[in-house]
Motif scaffolding. Structure first.
Motif, mmCIF file in Angstrom:
data_model
loop_
_atom_site.group_PDB
_atom_site.id
_atom_site.type_symbol
_atom_site.label_atom_id
_atom_site.label_comp_id
_atom_site.label_asym_id
_atom_site.label_seq_id
_atom_site.Cartn_x
_atom_site.Cartn_y
_atom_site.Cartn_z
ATOM 1 N N UNK A 244 0.864 -1.190 0.000
ATOM 2 C CA UNK A 244 0.000 0.000 0.000
ATOM 3 C C UNK A 244 0.892 1.228 0.000
ATOM 4 N N UNK A 245 0.550 2.219 -0.830
ATOM 5 C CA UNK A 245 1.257 3.501 -0.855
ATOM 6 C C UNK A 245 0.222 4.612 -0.810
ATOM 7 N N UNK A 246 0.370 5.530 0.120
ATOM 8 C CA UNK A 246 -0.560 6.657 0.205
ATOM 9 C C UNK A 246 -0.585 7.249 1.605
ATOM 10 N N UNK A 247 -1.241 8.385 1.725
ATOM 11 C CA UNK A 247 -1.376 8.992 3.043
ATOM 12 C C UNK A 247 -2.299 8.144 3.920
ATOM 13 N N UNK A 248 -2.038 8.182 5.213
ATOM 14 C CA UNK A 248 -2.897 7.487 6.165
ATOM 15 C C UNK A 248 -4.002 8.458 6.569
ATOM 16 N N UNK A 249 -5.111 8.408 5.834
ATOM 17 C CA UNK A 249 -6.228 9.292 6.113
ATOM 18 C C UNK A 249 -7.520 8.629 5.675
ATOM 19 N N UNK A 250 -8.615 9.175 6.162
ATOM 20 C CA UNK A 250 -9.934 8.588 5.948
ATOM 21 C C UNK A 250 -10.253 8.423 4.470
ATOM 22 N N UNK A 251 -10.018 9.468 3.654
ATOM 23 C CA UNK A 251 -10.382 9.399 2.231
ATOM 24 C C UNK A 251 -9.623 8.304 1.506
ATOM 25 N N UNK A 252 -8.415 8.017 1.953
ATOM 26 C CA UNK A 252 -7.614 6.985 1.308
ATOM 27 C C UNK A 252 -8.009 5.576 1.744
ATOM 28 N N UNK A 253 -8.950 5.484 2.694
ATOM 29 C CA UNK A 253 -9.451 4.170 3.089
ATOM 30 C C UNK A 253 -8.455 3.314 3.839
ATOM 31 N N UNK A 254 -7.469 3.934 4.478
ATOM 32 C CA UNK A 254 -6.472 3.135 5.195
ATOM 33 C C UNK A 254 -7.128 2.374 6.338
ATOM 34 N N UNK A 255 -8.182 2.946 6.938
ATOM 35 C CA UNK A 255 -8.884 2.244 8.015
ATOM 36 C C UNK A 255 -9.556 0.978 7.504
ATOM 37 N N UNK A 256 -10.057 1.033 6.276
ATOM 38 C CA UNK A 256 -10.696 -0.145 5.677
ATOM 39 C C UNK A 256 -9.658 -1.238 5.428
ATOM 40 N N UNK A 257 -8.493 -0.845 4.916
ATOM 41 C CA UNK A 257 -7.431 -1.822 4.683
ATOM 42 C C UNK A 257 -6.969 -2.451 5.993
ATOM 43 N N UNK A 258 -6.825 -1.649 7.037
ATOM 44 C CA UNK A 258 -6.379 -2.176 8.328
ATOM 45 C C UNK A 258 -7.429 -3.101 8.944
ATOM 46 N N UNK A 259 -8.700 -2.895 8.615
ATOM 47 C CA UNK A 259 -9.737 -3.825 9.051
ATOM 48 C C UNK A 259 -9.703 -5.118 8.236
ATOM 49 N N UNK A 260 -9.306 -5.013 6.975
ATOM 50 C CA UNK A 260 -9.280 -6.184 6.096
ATOM 51 C C UNK A 260 -8.079 -7.088 6.364
ATOM 52 N N UNK A 261 -6.974 -6.516 6.786
ATOM 53 C CA UNK A 261 -5.738 -7.287 6.954
ATOM 54 C C UNK A 261 -5.918 -8.484 7.894
ATOM 55 N N UNK A 262 -6.495 -8.320 9.103
ATOM 56 C CA UNK A 262 -6.693 -9.493 9.959
ATOM 57 C C UNK A 262 -7.597 -10.552 9.328
ATOM 58 N N UNK A 263 -8.597 -10.113 8.560
ATOM 59 C CA UNK A 263 -9.484 -11.069 7.889
ATOM 60 C C UNK A 263 -8.703 -11.904 6.877
ATOM 61 N N UNK A 264 -7.741 -11.269 6.209
ATOM 62 C CA UNK A 264 -6.900 -11.979 5.240
ATOM 63 C C UNK A 264 -5.965 -12.937 5.954
ATOM 64 N N UNK A 265 -5.305 -12.446 6.992
ATOM 65 C CA UNK A 265 -4.280 -13.249 7.666
ATOM 66 C C UNK A 265 -4.874 -14.424 8.430
#
Length: 420
Positions: A244-265
């Motif tokens: 992932x490359x980008x700013x850590x902010x709401x519009x960039x959906x970083x919170x969504x990715x961080x929620x998805x990571x445990x589901x993947x792992x």
């Protein structure tokens, strides 16, 4: 009194004197900025076509020549002239408005556009500028638009403050509303408008009641990396590297990715996530680690900002790229990843579906849906053949539609149409 513009007739082989005006330009202190990277690529593309380019940009750093990224290549026909300007409010304003960040922000923006008008007027006169290319973001040329007998101004409209404040941010700010009104005025008054996707054009036209005919669609372009390695579809990997490359902010959906990571792992433990970008005060990283402790420390790496060389290496070494932005007017990060032959995952929002060809160069998840995002990551992580095919198709798509040369040629063609 009505403003007037000046210009001259151009042939296809004429040299045009261009001034790019931007709030951001790449330096060793600034890496992950879409606006900065766009104008860097455009400046170099125009220069490589033989046109004279000046770049006026804003910075809060005391820069030396070594701090500013300058590209010199065999294709570079003429030098790019860089003109950094910095704005600092008088001490009495800083003191008098202490703690009132909204008022200070607006005053600084107004001071910046007035100073830009002064410096730009000098550059236009000294270097006989034919056309000014700028961005609606931070509306730097707003004051200059009212000047008589000026060059034509072409404004590229990226994600607007109105969009951010209305749909894609965590809070409502009075300062952003005021700035949004000024940006809207800049868009309406500009001589010519460009943007990068049809979806974004339509949304801007609806927001600001602008005729679609005022826009020219010119996608972003990048300098293609020459040496890339495609994943071999028949060779199973011991681990999958997700970037992932980008700013850590709401519009960039970083919170969504961080929620998805445990589901993947939880379903596939051979996946490693590398997260690149500025995380202000490390809020997202700390929240993730506070929630999960050390459970995923070995699989999730928060890198922070990196320089261009390291970013190049990370794109080259990853197996797939993901960014779950809630909105992008274009999504240059996906183009960058595809240029390295990598399959990409984005969301069905804004201009992203016009960049990622779904099921051909990548996959599209529902915005804000961490479960759907996790499923898309698992699908690509578990299919080497699909990653290989999408990586190859992505590279071909960038070569065809999103190269620096293609963007520069379309830009010059746009100038030749509007310059009298």
């Amino acid at each position: 009194m009505k403003k007037t513009t000046t210009g001259k007739a151009f042939q296809s082989d004429s040299v045009i004197n261009i001034c790019i005006v931007t709030p951001h330009y790449p330096t060793r202190h600034l890496v992950n900025s879409g606006i900065a990277n766009h104008f860097y690529e455009l400046a170099n593309g125009l220069s490589q076509l033989g046109h004279q380019v000046h770049v006026l940009f804003v910075t809060d750093k005391n820069l030396t020549e070594d701090d500013i990224l300058v590209e010199v290549s065999e294709n570079q026909k003429v030098k790019i002239y860089l003109h950094p300007i910095s704005i600092k409010l008088p001490n009495w304003i800083e003191t008098g408005f202490k703690g009132r960040w909204a008022q200070i922000l607006i005053l600084k923006k107004l001071g910046t556009i007035l100073h830009t008008k002064k410096v730009l007027s000098q550059l236009v006169k000294k270097h006989n500028i034919d056309v000014i290319e700028t961005t609606s973001y931070d509306f730097l040329c707003l004051a200059y638009l009212f000047k008589r007998n000026r060059p034509l101004i072409v404004t590229r409209v990226s994600t607007t403050l109105k969009q951010i404040n209305r749909d894609h941010y965590e809070f409502v700010s009075r300062a952003i509303k005021i700035a949004s009104a000024l940006e809207g005025l800049m868009i309406r008054l500009s001589d010519r408008l460009t943007t990068h996707t049809l979806a974004h054009r339509d949304e801007v036209c609806n927001d600001f009641k602008i005729n679609q005919d005022r826009f020219k669609i010119i996608p972003h372009g990048i300098q293609l990396p020459e040496k890339i390695t495609f994943e071999k579809s028949y060779q199973p990997l011991k681990k999958i590297n997700v970037l992932y490359v980008g700013r850590f902010e709401y519009r960039k959906g970083i919170d969504v990715l961080l929620e998805a990571i445990p589901l993947v792992l939880e379903k596939m433990n051979k996946i490693y996530f590398t997260l690149v970008g500025q995380d202000k005060d490390y809020n997202y990283q700390q929240n993730f680690q506070n929630k999960w402790g050390k459970k995923f420390n070995d699989c999730v790496n928060f890198i922070g900002t990196v320089n261009s060389e390291n970013l190049h290496h990370m794109y080259q070494e990853c197996d797939l790229f993901v960014a779950a932005s809630r909105y992008e007017s274009f999504g240059l990060i996906y183009v960058e990843a595809m240029s390295y032959g990598k399959p990409v995952i984005g969301c069905k929002t804004g201009g992203i579906p016009e960049v990622i060809e779904e099921k051909v160069t990548g996959l599209l998840a529902q915005p804000g849906d961490s479960k759907d995002l996790a499923e898309k990551i698992l699908k690509l992580a578990g299919d080497a053949d699909l990653r290989h095919q999408m990586g190859q198709q992505g590279r071909l798509r960038v070569e065809r539609l999103f190269s620096r040369e293609q963007m520069a040629k379309q830009t010059i063609k746009n100038y030749s149409v509007i310059l009298p």
